[in-house]
Design a protein around this motif. Structure first.
Motif, PDB file in Angstrom:
ATOM      1  N   UNK A  48       0.419  -1.021   0.296  1.00 15.49           N
ATOM      2  CA  UNK A  48      -0.102   0.073   0.247  1.00 15.49           C
ATOM      3  C   UNK A  48       1.024   0.876  -0.154  1.00 15.49           C
ATOM      4  N   UNK A  51       1.737   1.783  -3.609  1.00 20.21           N
ATOM      5  CA  UNK A  51       0.734   2.802  -4.118  1.00 20.21           C
ATOM      6  C   UNK A  51       0.688   4.125  -3.940  1.00 20.21           C
ATOM      7  N   UNK A  53      -0.928   4.458  -0.728  1.00 20.65           N
ATOM      8  CA  UNK A  53      -2.870   5.006   0.135  1.00 20.65           C
ATOM      9  C   UNK A  53      -2.136   4.790   1.678  1.00 20.65           C
ATOM     10  N   UNK A  73      -1.555   9.039  -5.540  1.00 23.23           N
ATOM     11  CA  UNK A  73      -1.689   7.496  -6.137  1.00 23.23           C
ATOM     12  C   UNK A  73      -1.685   7.667  -7.567  1.00 23.23           C
ATOM     13  N   UNK A  74      -2.802   8.237  -8.433  1.00 25.85           N
ATOM     14  CA  UNK A  74      -3.122   8.869  -9.923  1.00 25.85           C
ATOM     15  C   UNK A  74      -1.920   8.891 -10.309  1.00 25.85           C
ATOM     16  N   UNK A  78       0.823   3.347 -11.772  1.00 25.88           N
ATOM     17  CA  UNK A  78       0.862   1.775 -10.995  1.00 25.88           C
ATOM     18  C   UNK A  78      -0.940   1.264 -11.444  1.00 25.88           C
ATOM     19  N   UNK A  80      -3.355  -1.846  -9.592  1.00 29.80           N
ATOM     20  CA  UNK A  80      -3.952  -2.724  -7.831  1.00 29.80           C
ATOM     21  C   UNK A  80      -4.734  -3.221  -8.860  1.00 29.80           C
ATOM     22  N   UNK A 100     -10.398   3.970 -16.110  1.00 26.65           N
ATOM     23  CA  UNK A 100      -9.028   5.030 -16.030  1.00 26.65           C
ATOM     24  C   UNK A 100      -8.771   5.632 -16.900  1.00 26.65           C
ATOM     25  N   UNK A 104      -8.842   9.859 -17.793  1.00 27.74           N
ATOM     26  CA  UNK A 104      -7.847  10.687 -17.691  1.00 27.74           C
ATOM     27  C   UNK A 104      -7.446  10.718 -19.399  1.00 27.74           C
ATOM     28  N   UNK A 151      -4.782  -0.318 -17.946  1.00 32.16           N
ATOM     29  CA  UNK A 151      -4.070   1.096 -17.912  1.00 32.16           C
ATOM     30  C   UNK A 151      -2.588   0.833 -18.540  1.00 32.16           C
TER      31      UNK A 151
ATOM     32  N   UNK B 194     -10.021   3.405  -3.341  1.00 31.04           N
ATOM     33  CA  UNK B 194      -9.053   3.610  -2.988  1.00 31.04           C
ATOM     34  C   UNK B 194      -8.440   2.830  -4.823  1.00 31.04           C
ATOM     35  N   UNK B 197      -9.093   6.321  -6.644  1.00 31.87           N
ATOM     36  CA  UNK B 197      -7.788   7.069  -5.996  1.00 31.87           C
ATOM     37  C   UNK B 197      -6.550   6.360  -7.749  1.00 31.87           C
ATOM     38  N   UNK B 198      -6.664   5.355  -7.327  1.00 30.72           N
ATOM     39  CA  UNK B 198      -5.181   4.776  -8.331  1.00 30.72           C
ATOM     40  C   UNK B 198      -6.280   4.744 -10.155  1.00 30.72           C
ATOM     41  N   UNK B 199      -7.179   5.069 -10.050  1.00 33.37           N
ATOM     42  CA  UNK B 199      -7.464   4.816 -11.565  1.00 33.37           C
ATOM     43  C   UNK B 199      -7.207   6.158 -11.846  1.00 33.37           C
ATOM     44  N   UNK B 200      -7.243   6.928 -11.092  1.00 32.94           N
ATOM     45  CA  UNK B 200      -7.228   8.596 -11.080  1.00 32.94           C
ATOM     46  C   UNK B 200      -8.176   9.226 -11.161  1.00 32.94           C
TER      47      UNK B 200
END
Lengths: 362, 301
Positions: A48, A51, A53, A73-74, A78, A80, A100, A104, A151, B194, B197-200
């Motif tokens: 984490x 990542x 987090x 994180x974004x 990465x 997850x 994702x 973007x 991604x 989470x 968040x990671x996906x942006x």
């Protein structure tokens, strides 16, 4: 694609609880690294932190050469995969995977191309219109992986992704994950408490215990040359047997009077052993039925308490002096019976001697 | 001794079997009790509206007539309804109620969804304390609050204005709706944010693209609550509004259809029934979504 470097990573929680106590780890480009250890060993926290987090209390994490400590994180590039999949329940499989990329602001055609490609790799093309609740556990996990693949990130992070699946599906998905990694070759960090998953998937296994790294190495090396008692006991099932022992005159003396001569080739390695409090470590598969005439074998007589015929092998559970829960693997043809003494053959080429105090393997 | 134990076992065994044998009769008894209490409750709750409906169909003479069964209509008439719907003042009450309720629901949902998201997900100093504080404010009844609020509304120059009501009604709705939404947001697995968040996603995208759609059942429940409270509010409009053109339905009906000791019963009943219609429609319409949302709410993987 990129390498990941952890330098002196520490994670402190409130109340001075140290979950991770300063670990160093270099993960190479394209490498599949598995962090394994019992619950509470800090493996998930470490993942984490990679990542983003969890904040890092001290130390540096670099992905592809860039220190990412303060990058959200974004922006770390990465992806997850979570234990409970964490699919967006209101979106179709396609939208889940595209989310994702949509955020973007990828062009629509490109999103479609990537999702279709990932769906093809994971064999979920017919499911793209469904909602997550209409999928089985294994299919959900594929979608979660698909979300990561589209991604095309620098690093894949897996947090116990197979723990929610039943035993059969777990084995199947394990193969699937390995196949995907062989196809996309993305650097992967994978956390599990299951040593079989660790052994089967990893290029290198990182065994963690109480917030520290016990040993890092390829699966075979960890199996055959464990550095500590913890690793020796953790890797392998059934676990390695540990018997209190002394070394005298080039032989291992066990409780109950068994004397096992140390092979010639290993004598020099154990030069300092005499006089120390030792543990004799031997895996069940190196403690087999009596095979006279083979080199570097030593006889040891035990009295099995429980016999477990497994089909391809038979497990004999016994205790020797203070050492309880010992186990030997016998040929299925051997007629062993509980409470009837039997002579076993210890393969001394695969023995280990451990310092009983420090737990270090000599 | 063994014989004694054995006979005890048999006794025990027969006890279990006799109980198992009575399972269906127990179930029947439970069903009867359930039906009886439900029917009783239905009668108690439905009697007033039914009586209202019956009375609304009578002329004034028939209402005043004490002879005969009051639950029967001898000369049904729609005159009460036509009189009300032809009365611009009554239509004005309706419009006022709609404007006030619509705005209050909008304000309430914007404030409570944002507040609940922050309190449930963004851990910040004092967030726990604030969440409890929000709930405590709900415990203070409006009958206690209207006097100090009169000062405030007066100070703002919003007395006798529907805008004053739009301002004060959220004090009734926001705390409870925030509380409902905190509960719903808290039930959404942490991994979902989470993953987002990671996906942006940033916080706002996480709220609009993940939390609001996933918490739709909760949002609808809160909307229904805000609508009902705002539509039925009585104390605040009684205290803050004095002229008919600014009145919502609740007080418009009682203040304008009761002249000194003259009660226009037929019109009062017809008006009350018409006033009860929008909440019924809202419930009937949104309940479908609500239940669909509940069954589809597979937030867990």
């Amino acid at each position: 694609m990129a390498q990941v470097s952890l330098r002196k990573i520490v994670k402190m929680y409130e109340g001075d609880v140290q979950a991770v106590k300063g670990i160093d780890l270099e993960i190479e480009d394209h490498e599949f690294v598995v962090l394994v250890g019992p619950s509470g060993c800090g493996k998930s926290t470490t993942l984490r932190m990679i990542a983003g987090l969890e904040e890092i209390s001290s130390g540096d994490i670099a992905i592809g050469g860039t220190v990412v400590n303060d990058i959200p994180p974004r922006d770390r590039d990465i992806a997850m995969v979570f234990q409970n999949y964490a699919l967006y329940p209101h979106m179709s499989v396609f939208d889940n995977m595209a989310f994702g990329l949509t955020l973007r602001k990828f062009p629509k055609a490109e999103i479609k191309r990537r999702v279709d490609e990932a769906a093809r790799i994971l064999d979920i093309t017919p499911l793209l219109d469904r909602k997550p609740k209409a999928l089985s556990g294994g299919q959900r996990q594929r979608v979660a992986m698909g979300r990561a693949i589209v991604r095309d990130p620098k690093v894949f992070l897996f947090d116990e992704p197979l723990s929610n699946l039943d035993a059969k599906l777990r084995v199947q998905m394990r193969t699937e994950i390995k196949k995907v990694h062989q196809t996309v070759r993305t650097t992967t960090v994978y956390v599990t408490h299951d040593q079989v998953e660790a052994m089967t998937l990893a290029d290198r296994v990182v065994v963690m215990n109480q917030g520290l790294i016990e040993q890092v190495g390829p699966p075979q090396e960890l199996y055959h040359h464990p550095a500590t008692r913890f690793v020796a006991g953790f890797i392998g099932s059934p676990a390695m047997n540990f018997l209190p022992a002394r070394v005298e005159n080039g032989a291992v003396h066990l409780p109950g009077g068994a004397v096992l001569p140390i092979p010639e080739a290993r004598r020099a390695r154990y030069a300092g052993a005499p006089g120390m409090d030792l543990l004799f470590g031997i895996r069940p598969e190196h403690l087999t039925d009596h095979r006279p005439g083979l080199p570097n074998r030593a006889d040891i007589t035990i009295t099995p308490e429980v016999i477990e015929p497994m089909g391809m092998e038979t497990l004999a559970h016994f205790h020797l002096g203070e050492a309880r829960d010992c186990c030997a693997r016998l040929e299925p043809t051997v007629l062993a019976e509980p409470n009837v003494p039997i002579v076993l053959s210890a393969d001394m080429n695969n023995m280990h001697l451990l310092d009983a105090k420090s737990g270090r393997v000599l | 001794m063994s014989a004694a134990t054995a006979s005890k076992d048999v006794a025990k065994g027969s006890g279990i079997y006799s109980k198992a044998g009575s399972l269906s009769s127990e179930r029947r008894w439970a069903l009867w009790t359930a039906y009886a209490s439900l029917i009783l409750a239905t009668i108690i709750f439905l009697a007033p509206p039914v009586y209202m409906f019956i009375t609304s169909l009578k002329g004034s003479a028939e209402i005043a007539n004490m002879q005969g069964n009051p639950w029967l209509v001898r000369n049904p008439t729609a005159e009460n309804y036509t009189a009300l719907l032809g009365n611009t003042m009554f239509l004005r009450f309706f419009l006022n109620s709609f404007i006030i309720t619509g705005l209050v629901v909008l304000i309430t949902m914007v404030i409570s969804v944002l507040a609940a998201f922050a309190l449930a997900r963004m851990r910040f100093f004092g967030s726990q304390f604030l969440a409890t504080g929000v709930f405590l404010t709900y415990l203070v009844p409006d009958t206690l609050l209207f006097i100090p609020l009169y000062q405030i509304v007066g100070g703002l120059g919003l007395l006798n204005s529907i805008w004053g009501l739009v301002l004060v009604y959220p004090t009734l709705t926001v705390p409870f709706c925030t509380w409902i939404m905190i509960g719903y947001f808290a039930s959404i697995p942490k991994e979902l944010d989470e993953a987002a968040l990671i996906d942006g996603a940033n916080w706002m995208q996480m709220l609009t693209k993940i939390f609001i759609p996933v918490a739709m059942p909760g949002i609808i429940a809160a909307t229904i609550f805000a609508f009902t409270v705002s539509w039925a509010a009585f104390v605040y409009p009684t205290a803050f509004v004095t002229t008919p053109d600014q009145m919502p339905l609740t007080i418009g009906i009682v203040s304008q259809l009761v002249r000194a000791d003259t009660f226009a019963w037929g019109q009062i009943m017809a008006g009350a029934l018409l006033a009860a219609l929008p909440p019924v429609v809202i419930y009937a319409f949104l309940m479908d979504y609500y239940i669909a949302g509940l069954t589809a709410g597979a937030t867990k993987g």
